[in-house]
Structures are given as C-alpha cells and as structure tokens.
Design a protein around this motif. Structure first.
Motif, PDB file in Angstrom:
ATOM      1  N   ASP A 132      49.574  33.234  41.788  1.00 45.26           N
ATOM      2  CA  ASP A 132      49.712  33.114  40.331  1.00 45.26           C
ATOM      3  C   ASP A 132      48.360  33.102  39.630  1.00 45.26           C
ATOM      4  O   ASP A 132      48.278  33.368  38.431  1.00 45.26           O
ATOM      5  CB  ASP A 132      50.449  31.801  39.975  1.00 45.26           C
ATOM      6  CG  ASP A 132      51.867  31.787  40.511  1.00 45.26           C
ATOM      7  OD1 ASP A 132      52.438  32.879  40.663  1.00 45.26           O
ATOM      8  OD2 ASP A 132      52.375  30.692  40.805  1.00 45.26           O
ATOM      9  N   HIS A 180      43.301  46.437  42.494  1.00 47.55           N
ATOM     10  CA  HIS A 180      43.482  44.992  42.336  1.00 47.55           C
ATOM     11  C   HIS A 180      42.320  44.345  41.584  1.00 47.55           C
ATOM     12  O   HIS A 180      42.471  43.272  41.003  1.00 47.55           O
ATOM     13  CB  HIS A 180      43.641  44.353  43.722  1.00 47.55           C
ATOM     14  CG  HIS A 180      43.570  42.859  43.710  1.00 47.55           C
ATOM     15  ND1 HIS A 180      42.413  42.169  44.014  1.00 47.55           N
ATOM     16  CD2 HIS A 180      44.483  41.936  43.392  1.00 47.55           C
ATOM     17  CE1 HIS A 180      42.642  40.882  43.896  1.00 47.55           C
ATOM     18  NE2 HIS A 180      43.878  40.708  43.528  1.00 47.55           N
ATOM     19  N   HIS A 193      45.915  36.148  42.185  1.00 50.64           N
ATOM     20  CA  HIS A 193      46.691  37.394  42.250  1.00 50.64           C
ATOM     21  C   HIS A 193      46.501  38.169  43.559  1.00 50.64           C
ATOM     22  O   HIS A 193      46.529  39.398  43.564  1.00 50.64           O
ATOM     23  CB  HIS A 193      46.380  38.303  41.044  1.00 50.64           C
ATOM     24  CG  HIS A 193      46.507  37.593  39.737  1.00 50.64           C
ATOM     25  ND1 HIS A 193      47.693  37.058  39.283  1.00 50.64           N
ATOM     26  CD2 HIS A 193      45.576  37.274  38.799  1.00 50.64           C
ATOM     27  CE1 HIS A 193      47.497  36.469  38.117  1.00 50.64           C
ATOM     28  NE2 HIS A 193      46.218  36.564  37.799  1.00 50.64           N
ATOM     29  N   SER A 234      39.971  43.074  38.900  1.00 56.41           N
ATOM     30  CA  SER A 234      40.217  42.885  37.464  1.00 56.41           C
ATOM     31  C   SER A 234      39.122  43.565  36.640  1.00 56.41           C
ATOM     32  O   SER A 234      39.254  43.705  35.436  1.00 56.41           O
ATOM     33  CB  SER A 234      40.300  41.395  37.125  1.00 56.41           C
ATOM     34  OG  SER A 234      39.068  40.767  37.355  1.00 56.41           O
ATOM     35  N   SER A 239      48.426  39.182  46.063  1.00 54.53           N
ATOM     36  CA  SER A 239      49.822  39.227  46.504  1.00 54.53           C
ATOM     37  C   SER A 239      50.148  40.600  47.088  1.00 54.53           C
ATOM     38  O   SER A 239      49.501  41.015  48.047  1.00 54.53           O
ATOM     39  CB  SER A 239      50.752  38.815  45.368  1.00 54.53           C
ATOM     40  OG  SER A 239      50.514  39.594  44.227  1.00 54.53           O
TER      41      SER A 239
END
Lengths: 199, 303
Positions: free
Chosen positions: B11, B62, B14, B64, B16
């Motif tokens: 969460d 992925h 990130h 950011s 995942s």
C-alpha cells in the motif's frame, strides 16, 4: 554537504519527543505538512490512511485499555539502511548527521521505503519522491538558525531538536536528565530519534 | 491480536504485482540461461531474451520517477559514484550484462539476419563457445540470486529478511524453466529426451520447493521471529492471502506438477497432462513471488 563513505559528520543533529509532556494535539503533524508540503494539507496519504506528513501518528490502546499515542518520523539513523540500499546514491548523510534525499538522483524505486524499519517515508503523489523528515521547509528554517516546524508548533514543549555532539545543547541536557529510549534498536540502525518517557 | 500499526508495504512502497512479474521474468531468464548450456534450443534463447526485456519493462514501469532514470544513470557514471553495497545496483549491472549476452545468443540464432549482416557472424561462433555459454549461465544464475537478495535486503520488511528467499527464487526459477522445456516438448520444439530429463529433475525440484516454502513459513511463524515476520506469515497461512498460498502456490504450483510428474514416471507419458502441469508450475512460480511481496508488513511500533 554530502558526506563521503567513512566520513564523520561535524554535528549529530537529533530529534527528541517527550511523550510524558505530549498532549497529543497533533499540532506538530499539521505544522510539518504546512511547512514542508503545504499542497498536501487536504490530501490523504493513502497507505497510512492519515494526513501526508513527515510525522506519523500511531493511536492505540494498551492491553489494560488505556489510550496511548506515539509519534514516529525519520530517525536520521547513523547506520541508515536507506542510505546503504539506495542504488543511485540519492539518499545520503550530510555534515549535520541528517539523512537527506537528492531529488536529482532519485528514480523512485522505493527501495528506501522498504528498507526503512520505521515506515516513515511516503510517496508524494505529484513528484513521485519518497518524502520524510526533514523536509525542505524545515531545512530552510534550520539554515536560518531556527528550530524545525514541529518544535516551534508544539504548545507543550514536548519536542526538541539539537546537536548530540554539543554537551550544552538542549537535547543533550534533556537526554542526560531524563529516561529515554530509541525504537527498534536491535536492527542496528543507530537511530537519532529519542522518546523521553519521564524524569 | 492485530496491532493498530499494521501496514502492508504494497500500500505504501507499491512492491506488488509489477515487481512479482519482474521477479518471475528474471527467474525464467536467469535459470533459462543455465538450462541453455545444456539445451541449446533457439526458442529457449528467444524466451530468455524476451523474459529479460519484459522483466526490465515491468521494473522500469514501477519507478515513480522513471523519466528521471537517464539523468540518474548519466550523473552516476559521470561522477563515478556507484553504491556497490546496494543489491539493486548490483542487479542493474548484472541485468545489463545479461541482456547483452542474451542479445548475442539470440542474434547468433538468427541465420537470416547473419546472412544479411555478415559482420555479426561472430555471434554465432560465440553462441557455440562453451566458456561463453558457461559465462551466460553464471550471469543468469547470479541474476536469479540477486532478485532474491534484492528482497531479503529490504530490512524494513521482517518477513523478507531471510536467506531462504534467494534459495526459493533459484528453485522456483529452475521449475519455471523445466515447465517451459516441457511445453516445448508438447509443441514438438524439443525431443523426448529433453522432456524425460527435465521432468525427472522437475520432480526433485517440486519436492525441494515444497520443503523450502514450508520452511519459509515455519521460520517466519516461529516463536522469537520478529512480529512483522509473524504477521506477514500469518497473512499467508490463514489471512486474506491464505487462498493464494495454499491453492495457488502449493496446490496449483507444486502439488499438480508433482502429481503429474509421478503419474508420468510410473504410468505413461501424456502431452495434455504435461501442458497442464507446465501452466500450473509457471502460475505457481508467479504466485509465490506475488504472495511473499503482498504479505510484507513493517514491524509494528505499537500494539
């Protein structure tokens, strides 16, 4: 100034939170956001489910049913896993002993986020930067000889910031006089965030 | 009692499904390179190269701040500032070398291209050179190892701080490659000998993977393990991720291929069963990575 590997900082700036004085008003949390990320004042940090701030507030209840609260933030560890794990050298120690982030060198891999045992970094939704204490606003305050926003905002004088290398600094004096603890010491991170628990 | 201060890394950090796919592709490419030393099949070289490219695309997507990556790499090279203490940097370098080696192997397997571009014929020679293939295998193996240490070095997530993760990644990556070779046999890309050999190895690997998964859960749930590790493992065993662990990772990913392998060893060869077993094994390898990532929580600082 970025320290090279093995170089010792001139100062060892540390944060102190006196939990015995704290009235849990949350002024420090809001002052932090207002000073460092004002654009996040009305936006939630989705992962934490709270206001996006460099100070994370944990409200809980003891086994006996007594409410308790803890404030957590970047511990400016002297053996910081975020510094040793950052692949691009974006996270570094400065001459004040603070753990800093160079945005130019950050690609947003979030390795610093998973490397931090204290869960104190949050992703800024616009810049993609992993934010934490100290933010740009507080660094500017400190540069001008002022205390960080959380220390200034606290109405109960429960927060302090100063140099551990200076025996006459207010934080050194508090830590000499009062009982304190550090979080997750067994991880070997050598945190510089002290929780004062009483006299 | 569930603590108040329970936060899943998925969460916040990130890490995942995108990272799970990345780890899956790196495992296939890495252990595929080891297999390529023994089974020099052209489609296998394409799978290795394709997996590497897809894995890298997933991991870059992925980031950011992916748009800042060229500036970061350029600054790092110009300043000569490399943090070799970080497994992620070691991985970036290993994957770059692996990608170049895989490209050489793939080009060497394209006779049409070599006929048109004669100056590339050296790639075909290298592709049959044993020391070069050994180097390719070693780099692939270390890429798989790296992808395990990448996770286990993230000290904020106690569930991951175990050396069992690189071991699990190597074993399950090998199983994924066995599944791909068996799929090749189903589609007549490789002959029966490859399938026979890989399915026998697969049986042993399945049993080892089952043992390693159970050991991972046991160590994480043991008394004395950090609370964060116990909470994460509890999620895997009896929490929201239990279905993924028991049905996905252990049932589909290990028991189905194990049962098919035993049936084929004792009764008879069956291509449809082999196909099902391969898909199940590949799914299980992906789910293993995903469930371990998704179960990652921080050490609670308050009850």
């Amino acid at each position: 100034m970025r320290l090279r590997k093995g170089q010792k900082p001139a100062k060892r700036m540390a944060h102190v939170w006196d939990s015995s004085r704290c009235i849990a008003c949350g002024a420090c949390v809001m002052a932090c956001t207002a000073t460092n990320s004002p654009e996040m004042m009305f936006r939630e940090e989705k992962g934490w489910g709270s206001v996006a701030s460099n100070i994370r507030r944990i409200d809980s209840v003891t086994r006996q049913g007594r409410p308790q609260m803890m404030l957590v933030q970047c511990q400016h560890c002297e053996n910081a896993p975020c510094v040793s794990n950052c692949p691009f050298g974006a996270v570094y120690y400065d001459n004040d002993g603070l753990v800093r982030l160079d945005p130019r060198m950050c690609a947003g891999c979030s390795y610093c986020v998973t490397s931090c045992p204290y869960n104190v970094r949050w992703f800024h939704p616009d810049s993609g930067l992993p934010k934490k204490c100290m933010g740009d606003g507080c660094l500017e305050l400190v540069k001008h000889g002022l205390k960080p926003a959380c220390v200034q905002a606290c109405p109960a004088m429960a927060r302090d910031y100063g140099d551990l290398n200076d025996p006459d600094s207010s934080v050194s004096e508090t830590l000499r006089r009062k009982r304190s603890r550090r979080l997750l010491e067994h991880t070997g991170t050598e945190p510089k965030y002290f929780i004062v628990e009483g006299s | 009692m569930t603590p108040v201060d329970l936060h899943f890394q998925a969460d916040i950090a990130h890490w995942s499904w995108t990272i799970a796919w990345f780890l899956w592709f790196v495992g296939i490419a890495g252990m595929g390179s080891v297999a390529y030393y023994f089974v020099r099949s052209k489609p296998l070289s394409f799978v290795i190269f394709g997996s590497l490219v897809l894995g890298l695309l997933f991991v870059v997507s992925h980031l950011s701040r992916w748009w800042n990556l060229p500036v970061v790499v350029w600054t790092m090279v110009v300043n000569g500032h490399f943090n070799f203490g970080s497994w992620m940097l070691i991985g970036v370098l290993l994957l770059s070398v692996h990608l170049v080696l895989a490209a050489v192997i793939v080009i060497g397997n394209l006779p049409g291209l070599l006929a048109r571009l004669g100056w590339l014929r050296w790639t075909a020679r290298l592709g049959n050179n044993l020391p070069f293939l050994a180097l390719f295998g070693f780099v692939g193996f270390f890429c798989t190892i790296y992808s395990g240490f990448l996770i286990s070095q993230a000290v904020g997530i106690p569930l991951w701080n175990t050396a069992l993760i690189p071991v699990l990644w190597v074993v399950s990556g090998s199983l994924a490659v066995v599944a791909i070779l068996e799929m090749f046999y189903v589609f007549n890309v490789v002959d029966h000998r490859v399938s026979y050999f890989s399915s026998r190895i697969g049986l042993g690997l399945d049993a080892t993977k089952l043992l390693a998964v159970l050991a991972f859960l046991h160590v994480s749930l043991a008394v004395g393990a950090p609370a964060g590790a116990r909470l994460g493992a509890t999620e895997m065993v009896s929490g929201d991720l239990a279905m993924m662990t028991w049905v996905g990772v252990i049932g589909i990913g290990i028991l189905v291929p194990l049962a098919v392998g035993v049936y084929m060893a004792l009764v008879r060869d069956s291509k449809p069963l082999l196909f099902i077993s391969s898909i199940a094994a590949l799914t299980g390898v992906l789910l293993l990575r995903a469930v371990i990532l998704l179960a990652g929580v921080w050490e609670p600082l308050a009850l």
